[in-house]
Scaffold this motif. Structure first.
Motif, PDB file in Angstrom:
ATOM      1  N   GLY A  54     -45.429  34.333  24.728  1.00 22.73           N
ATOM      2  CA  GLY A  54     -46.718  34.978  24.545  1.00 22.73           C
ATOM      3  C   GLY A  54     -47.746  33.998  24.022  1.00 22.73           C
ATOM      4  O   GLY A  54     -47.475  32.796  23.862  1.00 22.73           O
ATOM      5  N   THR A  55     -48.931  34.497  23.739  1.00 21.78           N
ATOM      6  CA  THR A  55     -50.051  33.693  23.274  1.00 21.78           C
ATOM      7  C   THR A  55     -50.419  34.115  21.859  1.00 21.78           C
ATOM      8  O   THR A  55     -50.475  35.301  21.555  1.00 21.78           O
ATOM      9  CB  THR A  55     -51.263  33.859  24.203  1.00 21.78           C
ATOM     10  N   VAL A  56     -50.672  33.132  21.017  1.00 26.10           N
ATOM     11  CA  VAL A  56     -51.005  33.397  19.621  1.00 26.10           C
ATOM     12  C   VAL A  56     -52.414  33.978  19.542  1.00 26.10           C
ATOM     13  O   VAL A  56     -53.366  33.440  20.128  1.00 26.10           O
ATOM     14  CB  VAL A  56     -50.914  32.098  18.790  1.00 26.10           C
ATOM     15  N   GLN A  57     -52.530  35.079  18.793  1.00 31.29           N
ATOM     16  CA  GLN A  57     -53.812  35.752  18.594  1.00 31.29           C
ATOM     17  C   GLN A  57     -53.975  36.053  17.105  1.00 31.29           C
ATOM     18  O   GLN A  57     -52.994  36.215  16.391  1.00 31.29           O
ATOM     19  CB  GLN A  57     -53.893  37.052  19.396  1.00 31.29           C
ATOM     20  N   PRO A  58     -55.213  36.135  16.623  1.00 32.85           N
ATOM     21  CA  PRO A  58     -55.400  36.480  15.202  1.00 32.85           C
ATOM     22  C   PRO A  58     -55.049  37.933  14.936  1.00 32.85           C
ATOM     23  O   PRO A  58     -55.220  38.795  15.811  1.00 32.85           O
ATOM     24  CB  PRO A  58     -56.890  36.208  14.975  1.00 32.85           C
ATOM     25  N   HIS A  59     -54.578  38.192  13.732  1.00 32.80           N
ATOM     26  CA  HIS A  59     -54.291  39.578  13.343  1.00 32.80           C
ATOM     27  C   HIS A  59     -55.579  40.386  13.225  1.00 32.80           C
ATOM     28  O   HIS A  59     -55.625  41.564  13.585  1.00 32.80           O
ATOM     29  CB  HIS A  59     -53.526  39.598  12.020  1.00 32.80           C
ATOM     30  N   THR A  60     -56.638  39.752  12.699  1.00 34.60           N
ATOM     31  CA  THR A  60     -57.927  40.420  12.534  1.00 34.60           C
ATOM     32  C   THR A  60     -59.018  39.545  13.133  1.00 34.60           C
ATOM     33  O   THR A  60     -59.123  38.364  12.791  1.00 34.60           O
ATOM     34  CB  THR A  60     -58.232  40.676  11.048  1.00 34.60           C
ATOM     35  N   GLU A  61     -59.808  40.106  14.025  1.00 33.44           N
ATOM     36  CA  GLU A  61     -60.932  39.394  14.635  1.00 33.44           C
ATOM     37  C   GLU A  61     -62.152  40.314  14.609  1.00 33.44           C
ATOM     38  O   GLU A  61     -62.047  41.500  14.925  1.00 33.44           O
ATOM     39  CB  GLU A  61     -60.613  38.972  16.060  1.00 33.44           C
ATOM     40  N   THR A  62     -63.298  39.771  14.200  1.00 36.34           N
ATOM     41  CA  THR A  62     -64.477  40.597  13.943  1.00 36.34           C
ATOM     42  C   THR A  62     -65.704  40.031  14.633  1.00 36.34           C
ATOM     43  O   THR A  62     -65.928  38.808  14.592  1.00 36.34           O
ATOM     44  CB  THR A  62     -64.740  40.678  12.426  1.00 36.34           C
ATOM     45  N   ASN A  63     -66.481  40.920  15.245  1.00 34.76           N
ATOM     46  CA  ASN A  63     -67.816  40.572  15.722  1.00 34.76           C
ATOM     47  C   ASN A  63     -68.802  40.786  14.577  1.00 34.76           C
ATOM     48  O   ASN A  63     -68.902  41.892  14.033  1.00 34.76           O
ATOM     49  CB  ASN A  63     -68.212  41.429  16.915  1.00 34.76           C
ATOM     50  N   LEU A  64     -69.510  39.747  14.199  1.00 30.48           N
ATOM     51  CA  LEU A  64     -70.506  39.852  13.141  1.00 30.48           C
ATOM     52  C   LEU A  64     -71.811  40.364  13.748  1.00 30.48           C
ATOM     53  O   LEU A  64     -72.353  39.757  14.677  1.00 30.48           O
ATOM     54  CB  LEU A  64     -70.719  38.485  12.480  1.00 30.48           C
ATOM     55  N   VAL A  65     -72.316  41.485  13.217  1.00 31.34           N
ATOM     56  CA  VAL A  65     -73.475  42.164  13.789  1.00 31.34           C
ATOM     57  C   VAL A  65     -74.551  42.303  12.720  1.00 31.34           C
ATOM     58  O   VAL A  65     -74.258  42.652  11.571  1.00 31.34           O
ATOM     59  CB  VAL A  65     -73.079  43.549  14.330  1.00 31.34           C
ATOM     60  N   ALA A  66     -75.781  42.022  13.116  1.00 32.70           N
ATOM     61  CA  ALA A  66     -76.912  42.221  12.202  1.00 32.70           C
ATOM     62  C   ALA A  66     -77.206  43.712  12.084  1.00 32.70           C
ATOM     63  O   ALA A  66     -77.314  44.419  13.080  1.00 32.70           O
ATOM     64  CB  ALA A  66     -78.131  41.475  12.717  1.00 32.70           C
TER      65      ALA A  66
END
Length: 408
Positions: free
Chosen positions: A62-74
């Motif tokens: 498989g491919t390594v992915q982050p446990h938590t990923e966030t879009n930063l929104v204004a």
């Protein structure tokens, strides 16, 4: 009568002489030597079958992915006035660190107006409380009979008092919202992580709801691993048994670097197209910020070796000796090769695990004998136990990496 020519007589004489000489040589030939042909005995190595409980590892990738990923929104609109030097692709940021600041002058003015509204509403409430107290005292001194409850409440100025309280609460809510909007002009990191992308720059105008960047957590990484349905019986997955079961995993990249991991959950639903179950392996501190070792970057393609559950009464044999039709050569009590049909677990790797067809004490041929037939006489060169075939260091690295992980 004409006489035959001399050449014909010479040919006849030579032929007769040659035949006579050939007969004499054939009669005087020596008797052929007799030699006894000794049958050839194959020299082979054997392994004595010994049933034992074994854990069957399952391979995946498989491919390594982050446990938590966030879009930063204004959350508010305005011009970008300040950008943190860490707010760059690949930059590490701490939780609560200011990544970007938006022009806050309008929002400070709104907060001032909200504070003024609160002061006005509070003053009005105090005045209404005073008027209500005076009205109550007047009503006590000069009671009125046959007055409805609505008229009595009006004379005590209760509606005006409730209206003043409501205006104060509304002003307090406006002040709270103005403070929140002012705080939102500073966009902070929600957790300790790494910036994946930045999409705005200094002086740019951003509107509420626009994405300004992406970041992900560096505390834990995950790998989504597909498991075929015929391999599921070899594993104890979280949520399927009592207790906190988290099978160990070894992740390995293309250049041989390894990382210890754990299966933390399974998705619980088979994929409709591939008919596999996805399980998730977690790696702590993949970027090695608090420990030593190779960095495991997001997006890395890795192979996974998952530790399985213990299965009883298995006989491990090398895969290369397995013949077409799931057959093995075994040596009987007369030192002759015999075909043996077996049943083995479907696994990968260099070993095959036989669960039916072999008994304790059976001698399994380990040597390559491509031209042999059933009944061929053999001679045993070396004899080992099938348990010894698995002794020594484990090639999957599960034990070594587990000790290394515990040491950290």
């Amino acid at each position: 009568m004409q006489k035959p020519p001399k050449q014909a007589l010479a040919v006849v004489v030579i032929t007769v002489v040659a035949i006579v000489i050939a007969l004499i040589l054939f009669a005087l030939r020596p008797a052929p030597q007799q030699s006894e042909i000794v049958p050839h005995t194959l020299i082979i190595d054997v392994a004595v079958a010994e049933k034992q409980p074994l854990t069957i590892n399952v391979q995946s990738q498989g491919t390594v992915q982050p446990h938590t990923e966030t879009n930063l929104v204004a959350e508010v609109s305005g011009q970008v006035m300040r950008v943190s030097p860490n707010f760059e692709n690949g930059g590490l940021v701490d939780k609560g660190e200011i990544l970007l600041a938006i022009d806050d002058r309008n929002y400070r003015a709104e907060l001032k107006r909200a504070e003024a509204s609160v002061a006005t509403a509070h003053s009005n409430l105090v005045q209404e409380k005073g008027r209500a107290a005076v009205a109550k005292e007047d009503l006590r001194k000069y009671p009125r009979k046959h007055v409805s409850e609505e008229a009595k409440a009006l004379s005590l100025r209760l509606p005006q008092l409730n209206e003043a309280k409501a205006r104060l609460n509304s002003a307090l809510a406006d002040r709270r919202q103005a403070g929140i909007n002012l705080a939102r002009t500073q966009i902070r990191a929600p957790y300790h992580g790494m910036i994946k992308a930045r999409q705005v720059d200094l002086g740019q105008f951003v509107s509420a709801g626009s994405v300004i960047g992406q970041m992900f957590s560096v505390n834990t990484a995950e790998v989504r691993l597909p498991i075929p349905t015929d391999r599921l019986p070899y594993l104890e997955l979280p949520g399927t048994h009592d207790g906190d079961v988290q099978p160990r995993v070894v992740l390995e990249d293309d250049v041989g670097n390894r990382w210890p991991a754990r299966i933390v959950r399974s998705e619980g639903v088979l994929d409709e197209r591939s008919r596999v179950l996805f399980v998730v392996a977690a790696v702590e501190d993949p970027y090695r910020l608090n420990s030593e070792g190779e960095v495991l970057r997001n997006g890395t393609f890795v192979k996974a070796n998952i530790e399985g559950r213990e299965i009883p009464d298995l006989v491990p044999v090398p895969r290369h000796i397995l013949r077409t039709g799931n057959q093995l050569w075994v040596v009987d009590e007369n030192e002759r090769l015999r075909n043996r049909d077996i049943k083995a677990l479907r696994t990968e790797g260099k070993m095959v695990y036989v669960y039916e067809g072999l008994e304790n004490g059976d001698r399994i041929c380990l040597s390559s004998v491509p031209n042999a037939i059933s009944g061929t006489l053999v001679k045993v060169n070396t004899e080992v136990s099938t348990r010894e075939l698995l002794d020594g260091s484990r090639p999957d690295g599960l034990s070594a990496l587990a000790e290394e992980s515990e040491a950290r």
